[in-house]
Design an enzyme around this catalytic site. Structure first.
Site, PDB file in Angstrom:
ATOM      1  N   GLY A  10       0.838  -1.168   0.032  1.00  0.00           N
ATOM      2  CA  GLY A  10       0.134  -0.008   0.054  1.00  0.00           C
ATOM      3  C   GLY A  10       0.789   1.384  -0.064  1.00  0.00           C
ATOM      4  N   ASP A  11       2.108   1.256   0.090  1.00  0.00           N
ATOM      5  CA  ASP A  11       2.947   2.474   0.224  1.00  0.00           C
ATOM      6  C   ASP A  11       4.358   2.070  -0.115  1.00  0.00           C
ATOM      7  OD1 ASP A  11       3.444   5.165   0.281  1.00  0.00           O
ATOM      8  OD2 ASP A  11       3.462   5.094   2.507  1.00  0.00           O
TER       9      ASP A  11
END
Length: 211
Positions: A33-34
């Site tokens: 997610g990042d």
């Protein structure tokens, strides 16, 4: 001048570590997610020497949460183009966003930690770097970077009988038989593809990169 070959191989080894870690994350039905360079840590292992590890799972999502669609957060200059219009996506599509960010991380690692974009002005134009029509400009810049900074000396061409495409289903890719520059292009180009389904899986990327 570019990196010396030993230094380049160490950087590629870091990319391999990250690819292998992200492959495991995806196999566990998770999304990081990042993915970004700031979330990559380097530590020393007694047997392997320097290794890269993925950190900061604050934006991670699991397949259990993703029975329904879930939002991808990420960091602006690592966001895949589809996130401009659809932040909420199913698991497999969110994983493809991780793959896009991995491609940019690979570029920055090979660039000695410097950003892939040319200057802050480029980044400040609204989503300039992820507009679909600019895909070929992006990969052309990556190829020029490889030629000028990473592999400034002429290298042997890739043997024509060696398959590198996921479409072949090949499992006998041997890194020692391949031109590293060609291999990196073969991996990063599809990672940055504006069509999510054109991106390789992390399993394929790790397989090709970590031979």
């Amino acid at each position: 001048g570019g990196n010396d070959l030993v230094g380049t191989k160490q950087l590629i080894s870091f990319c391999c570590d990250i690819a292998s870690g992200l492959e495991i994350i995806h196999k566990c039905r998770l999304v990081h997610g990042d993915m970004k360079l700031a979330n990559i840590l380097v530590s020393e292992d007694e047997s392997r020497g320097l290794i890269a590890k993925i950190s900061d799972f604050g934006c991670a999502r699991s397949g259990f949460e993703l029975e329904s669609k879930q939002a991808y957060y990420g960091t602006r200059n690592y966001l895949a183009p589809e996130l401009e219009s659809h932040r909420v996506l199913p698991l497999e599509d969110l994983q493809r966003c991780d793959v896009y960010a991995f491609g940019l991380c690979t570029w920055e690692i090979l660039n000695g930690g410097k950003p892939y974009y040319e200057n802050q002005e480029d980044l400040d134009r609204p989503n300039n770097h992820i507009i679909t029509k600019e895909y070929w400009q992006l990969v052309e810049r990556f190829d020029i970077f490889l030629q000028k900074e990473v592999f400034p000396d002429p290298l042997p061409r890739l043997r024509p009988d060696i398959a590198t495409s996921e479409m072949t289903g090949s499992s006998n890719i041997n890194q020692s038989d391949m031109d590293l520059k060609e291999t990196l292009g073969d991996i990063v180009h599809p990672c940055l593809h504006p069509i999510p389904y054109e991106r390789y899986s992390m399993e394929t990327i790790a397989h090709v990169l970590c031979q």
